[in-house]
Design a protein around this motif. Structure first.
Motif, short mmCIF file in Angstrom:
data_model
loop_
_atom_site.label_atom_id
_atom_site.label_comp_id
_atom_site.label_asym_id
_atom_site.label_seq_id
_atom_site.Cartn_x
_atom_site.Cartn_y
_atom_site.Cartn_z
N ALA A 42 0.82 -1.21 0.00
CA ALA A 42 0.00 0.00 0.00
C ALA A 42 0.85 1.26 0.00
CB ALA A 42 -0.89 0.00 1.23
N GLY A 43 0.24 2.32 -0.39
CA GLY A 43 0.98 3.58 -0.43
C GLY A 43 0.17 4.75 0.06
N LEU A 44 0.85 5.64 0.77
CA LEU A 44 0.23 6.91 1.15
C LEU A 44 0.62 7.89 0.06
CD1 LEU A 44 1.52 6.83 4.84
CD2 LEU A 44 -0.83 6.33 4.13
N VAL A 45 -0.36 8.36 -0.67
CA VAL A 45 -0.04 9.25 -1.78
C VAL A 45 -0.67 10.62 -1.54
CG1 VAL A 45 0.18 7.35 -3.44
CG2 VAL A 45 -2.01 8.50 -3.19
N GLY A 46 -0.08 11.60 -2.16
CA GLY A 46 -0.61 12.95 -1.97
C GLY A 46 0.49 13.96 -2.15
N PRO A 47 0.10 15.22 -2.23
CA PRO A 47 1.12 16.26 -2.45
C PRO A 47 2.00 16.48 -1.22
CG PRO A 47 -1.03 17.24 -2.04
CD PRO A 47 -1.25 15.77 -2.10
N SER A 48 3.06 17.21 -1.43
CA SER A 48 3.95 17.53 -0.30
C SER A 48 3.16 18.26 0.77
CB SER A 48 5.09 18.43 -0.78
OG SER A 48 5.89 17.72 -1.66
N PHE A 205 4.24 2.58 1.57
CA PHE A 205 5.04 3.65 0.95
C PHE A 205 4.48 5.03 1.31
CE2 PHE A 205 5.52 -0.05 -1.75
CZ PHE A 205 6.82 -0.03 -2.15
N ALA A 206 5.35 5.99 1.31
CA ALA A 206 4.89 7.39 1.29
C ALA A 206 5.47 7.95 0.00
CB ALA A 206 5.44 8.15 2.49
N THR A 207 4.61 8.34 -0.93
CA THR A 207 5.14 8.76 -2.24
C THR A 207 4.18 9.68 -2.98
OG1 THR A 207 6.05 7.92 -4.31
CG2 THR A 207 4.18 6.73 -3.43
N LYS A 217 -1.00 -1.70 -4.72
CA LYS A 217 -2.26 -2.46 -4.76
C LYS A 217 -3.33 -1.73 -3.94
CE LYS A 217 0.26 -6.74 -5.37
NZ LYS A 217 0.92 -7.79 -4.61
N ARG A 218 -2.86 -0.76 -3.17
CA ARG A 218 -3.81 0.06 -2.41
C ARG A 218 -3.27 1.47 -2.32
NH1 ARG A 218 -5.52 -1.02 3.90
NH2 ARG A 218 -6.92 0.78 4.12
N LYS A 219 -4.09 2.41 -2.67
CA LYS A 219 -3.66 3.81 -2.63
C LYS A 219 -4.47 4.54 -1.57
CE LYS A 219 -4.12 4.46 -7.17
NZ LYS A 219 -4.15 5.18 -8.47
N ILE A 220 -3.77 5.05 -0.60
CA ILE A 220 -4.45 5.84 0.45
C ILE A 220 -4.09 7.30 0.18
CG2 ILE A 220 -4.66 6.23 2.94
CD1 ILE A 220 -3.44 3.23 3.09
N ARG A 221 -5.04 8.03 -0.34
CA ARG A 221 -4.73 9.40 -0.73
C ARG A 221 -4.93 10.34 0.46
NH1 ARG A 221 -3.65 11.29 -5.52
NH2 ARG A 221 -4.33 9.36 -6.53
N LEU A 222 -3.87 11.07 0.78
CA LEU A 222 -3.96 12.04 1.87
C LEU A 222 -4.02 13.45 1.28
CD1 LEU A 222 -1.29 10.78 4.46
CD2 LEU A 222 -3.74 10.40 4.51
N PHE A 223 -4.82 14.25 1.89
CA PHE A 223 -4.87 15.65 1.48
C PHE A 223 -5.13 16.50 2.71
CE2 PHE A 223 -6.85 19.51 -0.17
CZ PHE A 223 -5.90 19.88 -1.10
N ASP A 224 -4.26 17.45 2.93
CA ASP A 224 -4.40 18.37 4.06
C ASP A 224 -4.56 17.62 5.39
OD1 ASP A 224 -4.48 20.86 5.19
OD2 ASP A 224 -6.64 21.10 4.92
#
Lengths: 235, 423
Positions: A42-48, A205-207, A217-224
């Protein structure tokens, strides 16, 4: 999800993380609820600035939550003292960093051997495990080289070997391909995917790198500081 | 793990060689400076002891009271017996008899008429006894400018300055005019065998040196001596020992009611020398302490910088699972190893330099004609028991304290912050 994956090894409940910012506080994570099962990729995705690294640090027991609860392998990380946190990292967690962070005075072999020394493994077992890890990553010929003589891709492979040599349950990777070209990035990601498949290791991942995101296989989208979306990719 | 850490320490020159060099040089300078200051201060004191006061001195009580007047009429009788007592009670010390007297040198022509004259301060020492050690003690060999030492009774040495002033030649007979121990006028002819120059105004103006037996004969001092000087074996004044010796000796042999009874005094009994001793001790302490402090700050900083530049490495080690305590202890262990190795190497190097200067000395050709206190022209370092450990204060303690202080950051900072140092 398989049965194995159903078993939650990372669980975050109402997690808030604040940092002091002058006279006020900056909230980096806001009420995060998240569960990861064994063997996930899995990955934590999102902008800086979205809170990816902060969340990764909380899971890696490198930092503690301001509110809420972080469970890793059934243990409440927030209630652990420094020694227990270190034991958790030593035995069960592997870290891969954006800038590799290999120890420059040691050879590739010695860098990979270091986590096993902390675990007080016997010399024979250490040798076998290190060589096996180097072979997985295809860098056994570089065993005696110092990091300064390696390319970026090779350095990151050494870092992965160091994270994987003790066969941890969880690997936390913070922007692992940020300093690599496309070819090296794909090679590294394929290797991690293979390790995930063969050893059942959970990868988080953090990317914000699209090359990595394609493999998740899993995208955890973070925002703010909040989970904006949590998406399981069907293969 | 220990092997792993040692390997890292040896391979990382910034972590081992550089701090080791800094510690070694710092310790070497501290050790050398301490030995040098101790030696220079000690030499000034010692010079006075050798020429005038001894480390301890036995005279009659009356002579001690009027020492400034050089009163040979108050000399100590039964000197042989007293010398035997001193030799048997204090066998580790060197004991010598000396007599000072004032007089006039007269240079006559062939018919006995005076050509020139000059006042002299006479010093009678055991010059013809090669075992007395007086030539070495007073550094006469180096002070000899012309001629040779007296080979037989009747020969004397005079200061070169006086020799030139009198306008005479070596081997010339001169007449000494003085008073005997019993107050009678004395005229006696001596032959000048050599001249001396000490580089000290007070000694060079009008010193006359003769053998003690000659003086006894001329001054009518059979079995008497003005002073018996005692010197400690190692060559340096030991205040506590000297004080105790004087107390014990005086309790047994000195009678306050008898002005001719013997009295033992140590260097500290003379106010000027006591001041010099106090000043020497204070100066040695201040200079050494200041130097230790400066070196401590430098080495503390070395430990501090060495620790700070490794925050990144600590972050990785903590992330991989090493405990904070283990990281901290390993840092301290490295610092102890470097501090210890640097202190030992620095102490050895410092002591080697100090030893060379202790044996050879440093000669200063300074004219001290107007100096009020006797100062030596050759200064030497002096290795004392303190020299062996003084370097360990900045070398080991400061280095380790610096590292301990910088290492506290490991505990104070959150692991994640240390971790950020990596980026």
């Amino acid at each position: 999800m398989t049965n194995n994956e159903n078993q939650a090894i990372i669980a975050l409940e109402h997690v808030v993380k604040r940092f002091p910012s002058g006279k006020t506080w900056f909230t980096a994570l806001k009420d995060i609820n998240l569960t990861l099962g064994r063997g996930e990729f899995a990955g934590l995705v999102g902008p800086s600035g979205s809170g990816k690294t902060t969340l990764l640090n909380l899971v890696g027991s490198l930092d503690s939550a301001s509110e809420g609860r972080v469970d890793v392998l059934g243990m409440d990380v927030g209630k652990m003292n420094a020694k227990k946190s270190a034991t958790l990292r030593k035995k069960h967690l592997g870290f891969i960093f954006q800038t590799y962070n290999l120890m420059p005075v040691y050879t590739v072999y010695e860098n990979v051997e270091f986590p096993l020394l902390l675990l007080k493994e016997k010399a024979g077992k250490r040798r076998k495990a290190v060589m096996e890890a180097l072979e997985w990553l295809g860098i056994e010929s570089k065993a005696k080289s110092k990091p300064a003589r390696l390319s970026g891709g090779e350095c990151q492979r050494v870092a992965i070997a160091r994270a994987m040599v003790k066969k941890p349950e969880i690997v936390l990777a913070d922007e692992p391909t940020a300093n690599l070209d496309a070819e090296n990035s794909h090679h590294i990601l394929q290797t991690m995917e293979q390790l995930n498949r063969e050893l059942g290791t959970t990868f988080l991942f953090a990317t914000h790198d699209e090359k990595v995101i394609k493999y998740l296989k899993r995208k955890i989208r973070l925002f703010d500081g909040k989970v904006a979306a949590d998406e399981i990719i069907q293969s | 793990m220990i092997q792993f850490l040692i390997k890292g320490l040896l391979r990382d020159r910034q972590r081992s060689l550089l701090p080791l060099l800094v510690v070694t040089i710092g310790v070497m300078l501290t050790v050398f400076m301490h030995a040098w200051v101790t030696g220079v201060m000690g030499d000034s004191v010692e010079f006075n002891a050798r020429f005038e006061t001894g480390h301890v001195k036995v005279t009659t009580r009356a002579y001690a009271e009027n020492a400034g007047q050089i009163p040979i009429d108050l000399s100590l009788e039964g000197a042989g017996e007293m010398l035997n007592i001193l030799h048997s009670k204090y066998p580790d010390m060197a004991w010598v008899e000396r007599t000072r007297f004032g007089g006039l040198i007269d240079v006559p022509d062939e018919s006995g008429e005076t050509i020139s004259q000059g006042p002299v301060t006479g010093l009678a020492i055991e010059l013809l006894n090669e075992n007395s050690g007086e030539k070495e003690r007073m550094n006469l060999t180096n002070a000899l400018v012309r001629g040779h030492f007296p080979d037989e009774p009747g020969e004397i040495l005079i200061s070169n300055h006086l020799f030139e002033k009198l306008g005479i030649s070596l081997g010339r007979e001169v007449t000494l005019i003085t008073t005997s121990m019993y107050g009678s006028m004395v005229f006696h002819n001596f032959r000048i065998s050599g001249t001396l120059s000490f580089g000290m105004g007070s000694l060079d103006k009008g010193t006359l040196i003769m053998d003690l037996e000659d003086a006894r004969h001329v001054l009518d001092m059979e079995d008497a001596t003005a002073e018996i000087l005692g010197f400690f074996g190692p060559g340096y004044f030991e205040p506590e020992k000297a004080e105790a010796m004087c107390r014990v000796f005086n309790e047994k042999y000195s009678d306050p009611k008898d002005e001719f009874s013997p009295l033992m005094q140590n260097m500290r009994s003379y106010p000027q020398i006591a001041n010099l001793l106090d000043m020497a001790g204070l100066m040695a302490f201040i200079i050494t302490a200041a130097f230790i402090m400066v070196m401590s700050i430098v080495l503390w900083n070395t430990g501090l910088i060495s620790g700070l530049r490794r925050y990144g490495e600590m972050g990785v080690r903590l992330a991989i699972g090493e405990s904070k305590g283990h990281v901290y202890r390993s840092l301290i262990s490295e610092s102890v190893a470097i501090g210890l190795a640097g202190s030992v190497a620095g102490t050895l190097a410092g002591m080697l330099c100090a030893y060379i200067l202790q044996e050879k000395g440093l000669h200063f050709d300074v004219n001290m004609d107007t100096a009020a206190v006797m100062m030596p022209s050759t200064f030497r370092a002096h290795i004392t028991p303190i020299t062996y450990w003084v370097g360990f204060i900045p070398g080991l303690i400061s280095t380790v304290l610096g590292t301990m202080l910088s290492g506290i950051g490991i505990f104070k900072r959150k692991t994640a912050e240390l971790f950020k140092e990596l980026e």
